[in-house]
Design a protein around this motif. Structure first.
Motif, PDB file in Angstrom:
ATOM      1  N   LYS A  26      16.295   0.229 -10.798  1.00  0.00           N
ATOM      2  CA  LYS A  26      17.617  -0.344 -11.083  1.00  0.00           C
ATOM      3  C   LYS A  26      18.552  -0.159  -9.887  1.00  0.00           C
ATOM      4  N   VAL A  27      18.458   0.994  -9.229  1.00  0.00           N
ATOM      5  CA  VAL A  27      19.331   1.303  -8.101  1.00  0.00           C
ATOM      6  C   VAL A  27      18.801   0.741  -6.786  1.00  0.00           C
ATOM      7  N   HIS A  28      17.483   0.873  -6.538  1.00  0.00           N
ATOM      8  CA  HIS A  28      16.926   0.546  -5.225  1.00  0.00           C
ATOM      9  C   HIS A  28      16.183  -0.785  -5.141  1.00  0.00           C
ATOM     10  N   GLY A  29      15.859  -1.405  -6.253  1.00  0.00           N
ATOM     11  CA  GLY A  29      15.158  -2.687  -6.231  1.00  0.00           C
ATOM     12  C   GLY A  29      13.789  -2.586  -6.873  1.00  0.00           C
ATOM     13  N   ASP A  30      13.313  -3.715  -7.378  1.00  0.00           N
ATOM     14  CA  ASP A  30      12.040  -3.762  -8.087  1.00  0.00           C
ATOM     15  C   ASP A  30      10.887  -3.234  -7.240  1.00  0.00           C
ATOM     16  N   ASN A  31      10.035  -2.468  -7.899  1.00  0.00           N
ATOM     17  CA  ASN A  31       8.823  -1.890  -7.305  1.00  0.00           C
ATOM     18  C   ASN A  31       9.094  -0.852  -6.230  1.00  0.00           C
ATOM     19  N   TYR A  32      10.326  -0.352  -6.146  1.00  0.00           N
ATOM     20  CA  TYR A  32      10.574   0.777  -5.255  1.00  0.00           C
ATOM     21  C   TYR A  32       9.819   1.989  -5.782  1.00  0.00           C
ATOM     22  N   LEU A  33       9.885   2.189  -7.095  1.00  0.00           N
ATOM     23  CA  LEU A  33       9.084   3.220  -7.744  1.00  0.00           C
ATOM     24  C   LEU A  33       8.101   2.536  -8.685  1.00  0.00           C
ATOM     25  N   THR A  34       6.857   3.007  -8.667  1.00  0.00           N
ATOM     26  CA  THR A  34       5.802   2.466  -9.516  1.00  0.00           C
ATOM     27  C   THR A  34       5.071   3.626 -10.187  1.00  0.00           C
ATOM     28  N   GLU A  35       4.233   3.307 -11.159  1.00  0.00           N
ATOM     29  CA  GLU A  35       3.451   4.361 -11.811  1.00  0.00           C
ATOM     30  C   GLU A  35       2.619   5.126 -10.790  1.00  0.00           C
ATOM     31  N   PRO A 158      15.373   0.220  12.325  1.00  0.00           N
ATOM     32  CA  PRO A 158      15.379  -1.061  11.619  1.00  0.00           C
ATOM     33  C   PRO A 158      14.033  -1.295  10.919  1.00  0.00           C
ATOM     34  N   ASP A 159      14.058  -2.100   9.881  1.00  0.00           N
ATOM     35  CA  ASP A 159      12.843  -2.521   9.174  1.00  0.00           C
ATOM     36  C   ASP A 159      12.050  -1.356   8.589  1.00  0.00           C
ATOM     37  N   ARG A 160      12.710  -0.280   8.199  1.00  0.00           N
ATOM     38  CA  ARG A 160      12.019   0.910   7.681  1.00  0.00           C
ATOM     39  C   ARG A 160      11.161   0.593   6.453  1.00  0.00           C
ATOM     40  N   TRP A 161      11.633  -0.286   5.584  1.00  0.00           N
ATOM     41  CA  TRP A 161      10.916  -0.581   4.341  1.00  0.00           C
ATOM     42  C   TRP A 161      10.255  -1.960   4.369  1.00  0.00           C
ATOM     43  N   TYR A 162      10.086  -2.525   5.568  1.00  0.00           N
ATOM     44  CA  TYR A 162       9.465  -3.852   5.698  1.00  0.00           C
ATOM     45  C   TYR A 162       8.051  -3.863   5.124  1.00  0.00           C
ATOM     46  N   LEU A 163       7.224  -2.900   5.528  1.00  0.00           N
ATOM     47  CA  LEU A 163       5.842  -2.877   5.047  1.00  0.00           C
ATOM     48  C   LEU A 163       5.777  -2.681   3.540  1.00  0.00           C
ATOM     49  N   ALA A 164       6.667  -1.880   2.992  1.00  0.00           N
ATOM     50  CA  ALA A 164       6.690  -1.692   1.535  1.00  0.00           C
ATOM     51  C   ALA A 164       6.972  -3.019   0.836  1.00  0.00           C
ATOM     52  N   SER A 165       7.817  -3.852   1.438  1.00  0.00           N
ATOM     53  CA  SER A 165       8.141  -5.129   0.808  1.00  0.00           C
ATOM     54  C   SER A 165       7.029  -6.158   1.000  1.00  0.00           C
ATOM     55  N   VAL A 166       6.300  -6.068   2.107  1.00  0.00           N
ATOM     56  CA  VAL A 166       5.229  -7.025   2.380  1.00  0.00           C
ATOM     57  C   VAL A 166       3.923  -6.613   1.703  1.00  0.00           C
ATOM     58  N   GLU A 167       3.605  -5.329   1.748  1.00  0.00           N
ATOM     59  CA  GLU A 167       2.297  -4.871   1.266  1.00  0.00           C
ATOM     60  C   GLU A 167       2.311  -4.298  -0.149  1.00  0.00           C
ATOM     61  N   ASP A 168       3.448  -3.735  -0.569  1.00  0.00           N
ATOM     62  CA  ASP A 168       3.479  -3.028  -1.851  1.00  0.00           C
ATOM     63  C   ASP A 168       4.310  -3.723  -2.922  1.00  0.00           C
ATOM     64  N   GLY A 169       4.882  -4.874  -2.598  1.00  0.00           N
ATOM     65  CA  GLY A 169       5.643  -5.619  -3.595  1.00  0.00           C
ATOM     66  C   GLY A 169       7.055  -5.131  -3.822  1.00  0.00           C
ATOM     67  N   TYR A 170       7.567  -4.272  -2.922  1.00  0.00           N
ATOM     68  CA  TYR A 170       8.952  -3.821  -3.063  1.00  0.00           C
ATOM     69  C   TYR A 170       9.889  -5.004  -2.837  1.00  0.00           C
ATOM     70  N   TYR A 171      10.857  -5.177  -3.743  1.00  0.00           N
ATOM     71  CA  TYR A 171      11.822  -6.266  -3.641  1.00  0.00           C
ATOM     72  C   TYR A 171      13.184  -5.690  -3.299  1.00  0.00           C
ATOM     73  N   CYS A 172      13.612  -5.893  -2.055  1.00  0.00           N
ATOM     74  CA  CYS A 172      14.890  -5.347  -1.615  1.00  0.00           C
ATOM     75  C   CYS A 172      16.044  -6.169  -2.186  1.00  0.00           C
ATOM     76  N   PRO A 173      16.966  -5.520  -2.909  1.00  0.00           N
ATOM     77  CA  PRO A 173      18.080  -6.272  -3.496  1.00  0.00           C
ATOM     78  C   PRO A 173      19.084  -6.772  -2.462  1.00  0.00           C
ATOM     79  N   VAL A 174      19.122  -6.146  -1.284  1.00  0.00           N
ATOM     80  CA  VAL A 174      20.062  -6.559  -0.244  1.00  0.00           C
ATOM     81  C   VAL A 174      19.507  -7.737   0.549  1.00  0.00           C
ATOM     82  N   CYS A 175      18.234  -7.668   0.882  1.00  0.00           N
ATOM     83  CA  CYS A 175      17.607  -8.714   1.699  1.00  0.00           C
ATOM     84  C   CYS A 175      17.057  -9.859   0.861  1.00  0.00           C
TER      85      CYS A 175
END
Length: 195
Positions: A26-35, A158-175
């Motif tokens: 809810k705070v950081h964006g979808d799939n930031y935390l997963t099971e 810069p781009d610290r969470w880029y790989l998380a968004s590309v490879e792990d499905g993290y959805y950044c709410p800002v970008c």
């Protein structure tokens, strides 16, 4: 006049995983935390009978979390500058994640959670903690908060969470999807904490 909520703090347990995932995302964006990653993160915060993860509840509602990794149980990667740290890596915990429900911000929950984690990390011999602070948080509030607590800037990545968004499905709410946010590598020396 609205009364202050009745807050209580306690260490995280495996029974809290589902609620932690909901609040973190809810705070950081979808799939930031997963099971999967919460289970891994939980293990990284346990050492020698100490639990570095802390939660805040208002009655029965989870309203804040602080995930912290024990020394020696987190990777020193390309976004870290150990030669610039004031202590050796084995004396450093890692502040992985903090999240406070928007309706409960401004009540000192973040500082209290940080203080609980610092007490546990200190008992393991830590003298400082490292964090990668989200520079694009609303009004750069994460950086401002961590600085007020005594955090010192080491470098920006810069781009610290880029790989998380590309490879792990993290959805950044800002970008709005693929993350290009900057992380501020910050060290919080325990002898300089301002809580």
């Amino acid at each position: 006049m609205t009364s202050q909520p009745c807050l209580h703090f306690r260490p995280m347990t495996a029974a809290d995983f589902a609620a932690v995932i909901v609040l973190g995302n809810k705070v950081h964006g979808d799939n930031y935390l997963t099971e999967d990653n919460v289970q891994d993160y939980f293990a990284r915060g346990q050492k020698n009978g100490r639990n570095l993860h802390w939660l805040a509840y208002a009655d029965e509602q989870l309203v804040g979390l602080r995930l912290t990794f024990a020394p020696g149980q987190w990777p020193i990667d390309d976004y870290c500058s150990p030669s610039e740290w004031p202590v050796e890596p084995e004396q450093m915990c890692y502040f992985k994640c903090a999240a406070i429900d928007q309706d409960f911000q401004g009540l000192g929950i973040g500082k209290s959670l940080l203080q609980h984690s610092v007490v546990e990390a200190s008992a393991l011999g830590c003298k400082a903690g490292l964090a990668h602070i989200w520079r694009q948080s609303p009004n750069n509030s994460a950086f401002e908060y961590f600085s007020r607590c005594g955090g010192e800037l080491i470098d920006d990545y810069p781009d610290r969470w880029y790989l998380a968004s590309v490879e792990d499905g993290y959805y950044c709410p800002v970008c709005d999807g693929i993350c290009h946010c900057t992380a501020a590598e910050m060290v919080l020396p325990f002898n300089k904490i301002s809580l």
